[in-house]
Design an enzyme around this catalytic site. Structure first.
Site, PDB file in Angstrom:
ATOM      1  N   GLU A  18       0.797  -1.228   0.000  1.00  0.00           N
ATOM      2  CA  GLU A  18       0.000   0.000   0.000  1.00  0.00           C
ATOM      3  C   GLU A  18       0.829   1.275   0.000  1.00  0.00           C
ATOM      4  OE1 GLU A  18      -0.287  -2.459   2.227  1.00  0.00           O
ATOM      5  OE2 GLU A  18      -2.328  -2.634   3.014  1.00  0.00           O
ATOM      6  N   ASP A 104      -2.043  -5.315   3.417  1.00  0.00           N
ATOM      7  CA  ASP A 104      -2.271  -5.749   4.802  1.00  0.00           C
ATOM      8  C   ASP A 104      -3.255  -6.916   4.873  1.00  0.00           C
ATOM      9  OD1 ASP A 104      -0.573  -3.782   5.715  1.00  0.00           O
ATOM     10  OD2 ASP A 104      -2.175  -2.327   6.061  1.00  0.00           O
ATOM     11  N   ASP A 106      -6.024  -7.712   6.372  1.00  0.00           N
ATOM     12  CA  ASP A 106      -7.311  -7.426   6.993  1.00  0.00           C
ATOM     13  C   ASP A 106      -8.311  -7.188   5.867  1.00  0.00           C
ATOM     14  OD1 ASP A 106      -6.651  -4.908   6.038  1.00  0.00           O
ATOM     15  OD2 ASP A 106      -6.336  -4.026   8.006  1.00  0.00           O
ATOM     16  N   GLU A 108      -9.666  -4.503   4.726  1.00  0.00           N
ATOM     17  CA  GLU A 108      -9.274  -3.378   3.864  1.00  0.00           C
ATOM     18  C   GLU A 108      -8.145  -3.800   2.919  1.00  0.00           C
ATOM     19  OE1 GLU A 108     -10.148   0.693   2.977  1.00  0.00           O
ATOM     20  OE2 GLU A 108     -11.032  -0.598   4.497  1.00  0.00           O
ATOM     21  N   TYR A 336       1.707  -5.610  13.131  1.00  0.00           N
ATOM     22  CA  TYR A 336       0.582  -4.866  12.546  1.00  0.00           C
ATOM     23  C   TYR A 336      -0.286  -4.236  13.624  1.00  0.00           C
ATOM     24  CZ  TYR A 336      -3.054  -3.751   9.174  1.00  0.00           C
ATOM     25  OH  TYR A 336      -3.947  -3.093   8.372  1.00  0.00           O
ATOM     26  N   ARG A 338      -3.386  -2.844  13.445  1.00  0.00           N
ATOM     27  CA  ARG A 338      -4.847  -2.952  13.435  1.00  0.00           C
ATOM     28  C   ARG A 338      -5.211  -4.394  13.748  1.00  0.00           C
ATOM     29  NH1 ARG A 338      -3.952   0.580   9.070  1.00  0.00           N
ATOM     30  NH2 ARG A 338      -4.732   2.673   9.500  1.00  0.00           N
ATOM     31  N   HIS A 383      -4.390 -11.760  13.555  1.00  0.00           N
ATOM     32  CA  HIS A 383      -3.084 -11.216  13.896  1.00  0.00           C
ATOM     33  C   HIS A 383      -2.741 -11.467  15.360  1.00  0.00           C
ATOM     34  CE1 HIS A 383      -4.008  -8.223  10.521  1.00  0.00           C
ATOM     35  NE2 HIS A 383      -3.080  -9.033  10.080  1.00  0.00           N
TER      36      HIS A 383
END
Length: 954
Positions: A18, A104, A106, A108, A336, A338, A383
């Site tokens: 990203e 990532d 997740d 998103e 990570y 989040r 995670h």
């Protein structure tokens, strides 16, 4: 086998992440055979306005960006600012033999990876590469063990995105029509705003109760030392067996609670009388109760607990915390950030236990590793908790970090290490002391203490508290060593008065905690949600407290009365459950969206059986958004934005801000006054409202202009006090012959109460011609947005004071122009306020007056005060928080200027040919540009209009 040697055999691989920072770090671990490039976030999304929607879409599809009648098909467009990056990625892909999507892990990140696949359309093998920390081992392990794209996660994220678009784009226009233009509603932001408003309503309804008690200072008669004090302080707890009332015994209306029958409510007179009766009483220890004390370490950080603790201990807002954590993650310092998990991997547990032994000794290490398996309900990721990265934790000193990144890393490091340490143990002691008053009443006092015999994990870490007066876990209170029956002397009996306090306003930390406990939204979104309600003006800050604006009261009032289900806490939490079930494959997205948007209806619209068959339950919390936003006739805009204050005074939220009024407009005795934007709603009492109404308002007639004969008046406007002339009736206000009244702002040294006609005429005479220079160029004195200045042609020079506008002479003006023009900043003004030493930079922080208003600075970082902040009320903590947020954002990016020069041609012959071609091209381009210009203007205008009307979503 290393990634580089694999690549040498298998060709070149393109890895897409990203962010550029993440790309740079990963590139260092993969070697020359890999090309690592950033997508720079999402490369495509739902359109921001109708102007971005392809021409083939019309009507509702164009407005919403979602085809609600075609299985809620989203219309995705490549963002205008990402087109160049998409082209770059496509070009790199052409020369690649394999594509790794390393976004990532997740929802998103999975969605970004899917969008990349959809846009790039790779013809080479594609693999999904995932990791939770950016270390060499983790990155090389991710390359060696790729997986497939998780379509369920993508579906869940798409459903979320479509839901938020429908909510925002359907409800926001209702707010525009009924409250104020340019407002926004959202699935979580509206509920978060409601929480803050409800807390303020509780504060408004709150009635304080007064209660009194006694504090006794008792002496043992011994000299005493640190381990055995000579005195203890105890509070009165019972009188004749009745418990003395404390704050918890009163309700919000200031009355004793119903279950307080055996409670004694002491008033001031009663407390003083009892104290007098106890002056000569004999006191003795009635009981000593000792219990073992044990405190276990806190779980490692997850997203929300990190945000809360960084707010308490470091003064960071949720947004600043996540920005700093993002940088730490991208640079390989932490895992990570989040995550909903408190689990640590075996590698992390070993690393933490090793450091416990090295730094604190084997005595602080438990026999078995501690596990923290508890997760938030419906946790979306697998995670770990947030921890230092790697299989050996770097101490904060070893990282080379500085400033806010160092402080946040240190917090995470300490918490992780402490989570693998032994319990803190000790003893808690309660001593009860009794005596008989002169009037025969029995009085009992109580004192409690705590001693820590083994600090355990508290050696490394102590958690903060939302209540600034709360006692922290590592705080000891030692009591004298006394036994039952010991006589004590009453050295002092003091009388203490108290008043119950309204419920505390939310801070960023406590609002995050509340949202999580109610299972509203997702931890990874809380920072952006709080940022949205602050930016939209629904909430402002006073110190660290979140205060709702009067505007938010009107918005929440409308939503509660006409869209109650949409801001219902249980409804929002159930939506989260449904979305998580879609992610697990237990429910289907399209039937669920049908029921939410169209509600129960005939088959083909939102069939009652469809959603149930898809596993969406009985649908009791879904249905009918479209119908809700279609019939708005029952919504009375004036009633929605009106709130009673008392004494027939009402507060109203108007299009230009809040105001109070008594009586109807244009009726006899009608009064109206503006309300300060930064006034907290619970501070608008009847007394303050009467004060505001009593202040002079409206037009102050100053007299007539002797030249024009027009009436001159002074007014208090939206941007401050000013003077203007009243033009005669019939004066054209629009068209070619329109006449504008002369208007001028008052100087800072003037006020509406004292301004005269002479002052007004002088102000309206500006700009003043000072004279001309040797070449005949006119010099004028003018008052502008940034203060008084001289103007000569295009050359402007600042003046020191507004009064100079009328006093400066031509010679003085020429002398100013004779000096070299100062580029950049003018001479520094003295600070408006000193806030003390910044905990990060260690430098003194002051408030200064700048070109764009007051700001805080430590000499290195500048942060402008927000609308809710004032120079007079800003606290040191708030100043430090603003600087921390500014540091977290990093320096502003500069726009690169296009190179003006063209690359020189290699040959002279080529030069001539190019020159001829260029001339021909220019001529053709001019003609083409002339034809195309109007279309460009129209497109730009349409885009601007669409952008202005687009609501913000969650």
């Amino acid at each position: 086998m290393s990634p580089t040697s694999e690549t040498a055999q298998g060709g070149r691989r393109l890895v897409i992440v990203e962010s550029p920072a993440k790309a740079k770090t990963i590139k260092g671990y993969l070697g020359p055979g890999y090309v690592v490039e950033a997508s720079v976030g999402h490369i495509r999304d739902l359109p921001n306005g109708a102007a971005e929607v392809p021409e083939k879409y019309t009507g509702e599809v164009r407005r919403l960006g979602v085809d609600v009648n075609n299985d809620f098909q989203p219309i995705y467009v490549v963002n205008a600012d990402k087109k160049a990056q998409v082209k770059k990625l496509k070009d790199l892909l052409k020369d690649s033999d394999e594509l790794f999507l390393a976004t990532d892990e997740d929802r998103e990140g999975e969605a970004i990876a899917w969008h990349l696949l959809e846009v790039l359309k790779p013809k080479v093998p594609v693999k999904r590469m995932v990791f939770h920390e950016i270390t060499k081992d983790a990155i090389q392990g991710a390359v060696a063990n790729p997986r497939e794209l998780n379509k369920r996660m993508v579906d869940a994220q798409e459903t979320r995105r479509i839901l938020d678009r429908l909510y925002g784009y359907e409800v926001s226009p209702v707010l525009w029509k009924k409250v104020m233009p340019r407002l926004s509603a959202g699935r979580v932001q509206s509920v978060a705003t409601r929480l803050v408003v409800e807390r303020e309503r509780e504060r408004i309804a709150f009635r304080s109760a007064e209660y009194w008690d006694l504090t006794g200072t008792f002496g043992t008669g011994r000299k005493g030392d640190a381990s055995d004090p000579s005195q203890l302080i105890a509070r009165l707890t019972t009188v004749d067996g009745k418990r003395v009332a404390q704050g918890r015994d009163f309700d919000s209306l200031g009355q004793l609670k119903a279950n307080s029958a055996n409670t004694l409510h002491l008033d001031e007179a009663g407390a003083r009388a009892l104290a007098a009766a106890l002056e000569n009483a004999q006191f003795a220890v009635r009981s000593v109760e000792s219990k073992p004390y044990r405190r276990s370490p806190y779980a490692p950080f997850r997203t929300t607990t990190l945000q809360q603790e960084a707010s308490r201990k470091l003064g960071f807002g949720a947004k600043a915390t996540m920005q700093i954590a993002q940088k730490l993650y991208e640079n390989g310092h932490i895992t990570y950030m989040r995550t909903d998990s408190t689990t640590l991997s075996d590698t992390a547990i070993t690393a933490a236990r090793t450091q416990v032994t090295q730094l604190y000794g084997a005595d602080y290490l438990p026999d078995k590793p501690r596990t923290y398996a508890g997760k938030v309900k419906n946790a979306q990721e697998a995670h770990e908790a947030i921890r230092p990265s790697g299989d050996r934790f770097r101490t904060p000193a070893e990282t080379g970090l500085t400033g806010d990144m160092f402080r946040l890393y240190e917090l995470i490091w300490k918490r992780t290490v402490a989570s693998q340490m032994k319990d803190a143990t000790g003893n808690s002691v309660t001593v009860k002391i009794g005596g008989t008053a002169a009037d025969g009443r029995d009085a009992e006092f109580s004192a409690s203490g705590k001693t820590i015999t083994f600090h355990g994990f508290l050696k490394a870490y102590v958690e903060g508290a939302d209540d600034p007066n709360a006692e922290l876990d590592d705080r000891e209170r030692r009591l004298p060593q006394v036994a039952e029956g010991d006589a004590l002397s009453a050295d002092e009996i003091s009388v203490d008065g108290h008043a119950t306090k309204p419920p505390a306003r939310y801070t960023e930390a406590s609002l995050v905690k509340e949202l999580e406990e109610r299972e509203i939204g997702r931890p990874s979104t809380y920072a952006s949600i709080i940022g949205t309600i602050l930016d939209r003006g629904y909430v402002f800050k006073k110190g660290t407290a979140l205060v709702p604006s009067f505007l938010s009261f009107a918005v929440v009032n409308l939503l509660e009365k006409h869209f109650g289900r949409l801001v219902d806490y249980d409804f929002t939490a159930k939506m989260e459950d449904d979305l998580d079930r879609i992610a697990r494959g237990e429910a289907q997205a399209v039937p669920w969206l049908r029921r939410f948007y169209f509600g129960e209806g005939p088959e083909g619209t939102a069939g009652a059986g469809g959603a149930a068959d898809a596993g969406n339950g009985d649908g009791d919390h879904l249905g009918g958004l479209k119908e809700l936003v279609t019939d708005l006739g029952a919504i009375d805009a004036r009633e929605i934005s009106s709130f009673p204050v008392g004494n027939d005074i009402k507060l109203r939220v108007g299009r230009y801000g809040p105001y109070i009024e008594r009586g109807e407009k244009d009726s006899e005795g009608h009064q109206r006054a503006d309300v300060p934007d930064d006034l907290a709603p619970d501070e608008l009492t009847v007394e303050l409202a009467e004060e505001l109404l009593a202040k002079p308002s409206g037009d102050f007639a100053l007299g007539k202009d002797p030249v024009s004969g027009n009436e001159i008046v002074a007014k208090d406007g939206r941007y401050g006090p000013y003077v203007t002339e009243v033009l005669p009736e019939g004066t054209p206000k629009t068209g070619k012959n329109a006449v504008k009244p002369r208007t001028a702002s008052l100087f800072k040294s003037m006020s509406l109460d004292t301004v005269t006609l002479e002052d007004a005429l002088k102000l309206m005479s500006l700009p003043r011609v000072v004279g001309t220079d040797a070449e005949g160029v006119e010099i004028t004195a003018q008052n502008g947005r940034y203060g008084p200045y001289l103007k000569k042609g295009t050359d402007s020079r600042s003046l020191e004071s507004e009064e100079q506008l009328f006093t400066i002479t031509l010679d003085e003006a020429l002398a100013i122009y004779a000096q070299p023009k100062v580029r950049g900043r003018a001479a520094a003004k003295p600070p408006l306020k000193e806030l003390g030493e910044d905990p990060v930079s260690g430098k003194p922080v002051v408030v200064k007056d700048g070109r764009f208003g007051p700001y805080v600075t430590d000499g290195e970082t500048n942060a402008t005060l927000r609308a809710a902040d004032s120079v007079e009320e800003i606290t040191p903590e708030r100043g430090f928080e603003l600087l921390a947020e500014k540091r977290a954002k990093g320096p502003a990016k500069k726009t690169a200027k296009k190179a003006a020069k063209k690359a020189p041609a290699k040959k002279t012959a080529a030069k001539k040919t190019a020159a001829k071609k260029t001339a021909a091209t220019k001529t053709a381009a001019k003609k083409t540009a002339a034809k195309k210009a109007p279309a460009k203007k129209a497109t730009a205008a349409a885009a601007k209009k669409a952008a202005a009307s687009a609501p913000v979503e969650d």
